[in-house]
Design an enzyme around this catalytic site. Structure first.
Site, PDB file in Angstrom:
ATOM      1  N   LYS A 192       0.837  -1.212   0.000  1.00  0.00           N
ATOM      2  CA  LYS A 192       0.000   0.000   0.000  1.00  0.00           C
ATOM      3  C   LYS A 192       0.865   1.253   0.000  1.00  0.00           C
ATOM      4  O   LYS A 192       0.545   2.239  -0.661  1.00  0.00           O
ATOM      5  CB  LYS A 192      -0.927   0.028   1.226  1.00  0.00           C
ATOM      6  N   LYS A 234      -1.877 -11.148  -9.197  1.00  0.00           N
ATOM      7  CA  LYS A 234      -3.168 -11.784  -8.931  1.00  0.00           C
ATOM      8  C   LYS A 234      -4.317 -10.925  -9.427  1.00  0.00           C
ATOM      9  O   LYS A 234      -4.180  -9.716  -9.594  1.00  0.00           O
ATOM     10  CB  LYS A 234      -3.321 -12.052  -7.440  1.00  0.00           C
ATOM     11  N   LYS A 287      -9.409  -6.273  -7.311  1.00  0.00           N
ATOM     12  CA  LYS A 287     -10.596  -5.446  -7.536  1.00  0.00           C
ATOM     13  C   LYS A 287     -10.242  -4.154  -8.234  1.00  0.00           C
ATOM     14  O   LYS A 287     -11.034  -3.616  -8.988  1.00  0.00           O
ATOM     15  CB  LYS A 287     -11.233  -5.101  -6.193  1.00  0.00           C
TER      16      LYS A 287
END
Ligand code: TYM
Length: 330
Positions: free
Chosen positions: A111, A194, A197
């Site tokens: 992040k 991966k 969203k």
């Protein structure tokens, strides 16, 4: 009988990664175990959703989960923010979670890299809130994808630390669970990493057939094998990984043989993959649309879920307060 807790952030729609990483396991467990399933809407606040979007995101994700087959008559289905007890446990666990270990968490480091202008304290303590979600129901199994493995390891550590600190054997140490098999990581269509969203590389359960065809046909590949049994590049391997979960065994075998003898045409592989994904998602998409429109049904599900989840959570909070040393004045 195990106690199982499973959660999903209310950030963005459900994609194939969520389904094959976490939901499929849960569906298999829900009838034989004591299962809790919730929408992690407190966790979603780290991304600062607009007030007008927060509720509709929660409703959409809830409808999508129910459409997959989570049965609110057998599992406890609830919204995280309907169970405020979890925030008390989060606060208590934060006192024994160290900044150093939180800063070393892979998801936090990622992040920092991806959103350097919004490194909030909620991101740092994200794994503590997740641990609270799980141990507040004293769960021992947590069906998750590979990306949550480290968070589960931290959950075990926080549970163990509490037990050791107070000399009790109160919280079980929960396992990330996939029926004795490896945890799943469904890749994206962009060749690396991966399916996520917000990565723009996902196929969502609510996607229309046209959208799915377009996304799959645009998926990254390579120039094709030039010698028999050539090692697959990452993007091509990824397409086969997705095919493994949505297509028949014989289809996968057929294209793998074609790859091995260099006769494969990626266009044909993609067409087949798109149709197999559509076959899989169509009944789910139709149920999503029905459920999301049925506000009365959804209201009933969350009211009943909140009541059951709070009964379990408040018992834990009572016990934990007692263990920590909060005593009545009477
Ligand atoms: P979230 O919302 O990112 O994802 C929900 C579940 O889907 C799995 N998943 C995947 N599995 C395989 N391949 C992928 N590409 C893929 N992408 C997502 C995740 O592993 C997860 O199981 N921190 C959690 C939410 C959470 C939670 C919890 C989960 C909060 N509290 C307590 C379990 C128990 C998260 O962000 O999941």
């Amino acid at each position: 009988m195990e106690t199982v807790v499973s959660g999903i952030r209310s950030t963005g729609n459900l994609h194939l990664g969520n389904y094959f990483g976490a939901v499929q396991n849960f569906l298999k467990m829900q009838h034989e175990n004591h299962c809790f399933f919730f929408i992690a809407d407190y966790h979603s606040l780290t991304t600062h959703p607009k007030p007008d979007d927060l509720h509709s995101n929660i409703r959409q994700v809830l409808a999508e989960y129910l459409a997959c087959g989570i049965d609110p008559e057998v599992a406890t289905v609830f919204i995280q923010s309907d169970v405020p007890e979890v925030t008390e446990l989060y606060l208590l666990l934060n006192m024994n979670a160290y900044v150093g270990e939180l800063e070393r968490t892979a998801s936090f480091k990622e992040k920092i890299r991806k959103q350097p202008d919004n490194i909030n304290a909620g991101l740092l303590t994200y794994p503590v809130l997740m641990a609270a979600d799980i141990i507040i129901h004293r769960a021992n199994k947590v069906p998750v994808g590979k990306d949550q493995e480290q968070h589960l390891e931290m959950t075990r550590r926080f549970a163990r630390r509490f037990n050791t600190m107070y000399g009790v054997n109160y919280f079980p140490e929960p396992d990330a669970y996939n029926f004795g098999r490896q945890l799943v990581k469904i890749p994206g269509l962009d060749g690396t990493g991966k399916m996520g969203k917000s990565e723009g590389n996902g196929i969502f359960l609510a996607d229309t057939p046209e959208a799915i065809r377009k996304k799959v046909m645009r998926a990254v590949t390579d120039t094709g094998p030039t010698e028999p049994k050539q090692k697959m590049s990452e993007p091509v391997k990824n397409l086969f990984t997705i095919m493994d979960v949505v297509s028949d065994h014989s289809t996968v075998k057929h294209f793998k043989e074609q790859y091995a003898d260099c006769s494969i045409r990626y266009g044909d592989l993609k067409k087949q993959l798109a149709e197999d994904i559509i076959r899989f998602t169509t009944p789910i998409r139709e149920r999503i649309n029905e459920i999301v429109a049925d506000r009365k049904y959804l209201a009933g599900v969350v009211a009943k879920g909140a009541e059951k989840a709070r009964a379990s959570a408040s018992q834990t909070i009572r016990d934990v307060r007692e263990i920590i040393g909060y005593r009545p004045f009477a």
